[in-house]
Design a protein around this motif. Structure first.
Motif, PDB file in Angstrom:
ATOM      1  N   THR A 147       0.815  -1.221   0.000  1.00  0.00           N
ATOM      2  CA  THR A 147       0.000   0.000   0.000  1.00  0.00           C
ATOM      3  C   THR A 147       0.846   1.268   0.000  1.00  0.00           C
ATOM      4  O   THR A 147       0.326   2.359   0.176  1.00  0.00           O
ATOM      5  N   GLY A 148       2.158   1.100  -0.193  1.00  0.00           N
ATOM      6  CA  GLY A 148       3.023   2.251  -0.394  1.00  0.00           C
ATOM      7  C   GLY A 148       2.968   3.310   0.679  1.00  0.00           C
ATOM      8  O   GLY A 148       3.409   3.093   1.811  1.00  0.00           O
ATOM      9  N   ALA A 149       2.401   4.459   0.345  1.00  0.00           N
ATOM     10  CA  ALA A 149       2.424   5.623   1.227  1.00  0.00           C
ATOM     11  C   ALA A 149       1.742   5.355   2.565  1.00  0.00           C
ATOM     12  O   ALA A 149       2.193   5.847   3.602  1.00  0.00           O
ATOM     13  N   ALA A 150       0.661   4.566   2.546  1.00  0.00           N
ATOM     14  CA  ALA A 150      -0.082   4.311   3.784  1.00  0.00           C
ATOM     15  C   ALA A 150       0.786   3.565   4.794  1.00  0.00           C
ATOM     16  O   ALA A 150       0.880   3.950   5.966  1.00  0.00           O
ATOM     17  N   GLN A 151       1.427   2.479   4.368  1.00  0.00           N
ATOM     18  CA  GLN A 151       2.276   1.731   5.287  1.00  0.00           C
ATOM     19  C   GLN A 151       3.535   2.508   5.635  1.00  0.00           C
ATOM     20  O   GLN A 151       4.054   2.393   6.742  1.00  0.00           O
ATOM     21  N   ALA A 152       4.036   3.286   4.704  1.00  0.00           N
ATOM     22  CA  ALA A 152       5.208   4.108   4.990  1.00  0.00           C
ATOM     23  C   ALA A 152       4.920   5.076   6.121  1.00  0.00           C
ATOM     24  O   ALA A 152       5.750   5.296   7.010  1.00  0.00           O
ATOM     25  N   LYS A 153       3.728   5.652   6.107  1.00  0.00           N
ATOM     26  CA  LYS A 153       3.345   6.604   7.153  1.00  0.00           C
ATOM     27  C   LYS A 153       3.154   5.903   8.494  1.00  0.00           C
ATOM     28  O   LYS A 153       3.529   6.416   9.541  1.00  0.00           O
ATOM     29  N   THR A 154       2.589   4.690   8.453  1.00  0.00           N
ATOM     30  CA  THR A 154       2.279   3.963   9.691  1.00  0.00           C
ATOM     31  C   THR A 154       3.514   3.326  10.314  1.00  0.00           C
ATOM     32  O   THR A 154       3.693   3.368  11.540  1.00  0.00           O
ATOM     33  N   TYR A 155       4.391   2.752   9.474  1.00  0.00           N
ATOM     34  CA  TYR A 155       5.485   1.943   9.990  1.00  0.00           C
ATOM     35  C   TYR A 155       6.880   2.531   9.788  1.00  0.00           C
ATOM     36  O   TYR A 155       7.839   2.054  10.397  1.00  0.00           O
TER      37      TYR A 155
END
Length: 233
Positions: free
Chosen positions: A112-120
């Motif tokens: 999910t690219g940006a979403a997981q980058a922001k979360t993790y």
């Protein structure tokens, strides 16, 4: 080769059938060769180490990965992977595996690219060390398993020769296989005096390869749990 041995090969099965008699299967163990013996001794020695530092490089096609870990004999340990400009931190404490990757890594390697980058991104993640998704990481934290995997699946007899490496007398267990005109080979440097610990592993293939150096054998190191990890177990 790495990720390939039934190391303790040398077993074969003979089946004898007599008229009117029950079928009997007999398993005979071939005597280990000197190369087999040194390999078995090395695997046993690695299972009993207090701790060891493992540094290496892995080439997978055009990708180069650098690893640097301090590992205990019980499978606990920690260190870093460096891949494509990202440094990934990794720890194992008991049955749990922790890793911390930068935002850049998550952005390019997650679904999910940006979403997981922001979360993790930049945060510690906690998972079970038995989770199959992370076994490619966890294998580097067990030196006995790492050493066992070197000649996994070898189809030719292992060879043995003596040498020296950084002032140490060593035994070099090696394997070389040619298939369809392409050659793969592996070498393991084992200390010939004192404990038969592994000092170096070299694995060469047509497109892939790796080199691992084992240093700083000593007492077990304390591995601490990262603060406030995100639990994905």
């Amino acid at each position: 080769m790495l990720a390939g041995s039934a190391l303790l090969a040398g077993l074969w099965t003979a089946t004898a059938t007599g008229a009117g008699a029950a079928t009997t299967t007999t398993t005979t163990t071939a005597p280990p060769t000197p190369a087999d013996t040194w390999l078995i001794r090395a695997i046993g020695a690695e299972a009993k180490v207090g701790s060891v530092r493992v540094q290496g490089t892995i080439k997978q096609g055009k990708t180069n990965i650098k690893v640097d870990f301090v590992v205990n004999g019980d499978g606990e340990g920690g260190g870093t992977f460096q891949q494509s400009g990202s440094t990934i931190q990794l720890k194992r404490v008991g049955p749990l595996l922790y890793f911390n990757a930068p935002t850049k890594f998550w952005r390019t390697n997650s679904t999910t690219g940006a979403a997981q980058a922001k979360t993790y991104g930049g945060k510690w993640i906690e998972v079970s060390a038995l989770d199959s998704r992370f076994q490619s990481f966890d294998q580097f934290l067990n030196v006995s398993d790492l050493v066992t995997a070197v000649f996994q699946g070898h189809t030719t007899p292992l060879t043995l020769k003596s040498g020296t490496y950084q002032g140490h007398k060593i035994k070099i267990v090696a394997d070389k296989v040619t298939s369809k005109g392409k050659t793969s080979s592996g070498e393991m440097y084992i200390a010939a005096t004192g404990k038969p610990v592994v000092l170096k592993i070299i694995d060469r293939g047509p497109t892939n390869g790796s080199t691992f150096v084992f240093t700083s054998y000593g007492k077990a190191k304390g591995i601490t749990t990262p603060p406030e990890p995100i639990n994905l177990t």
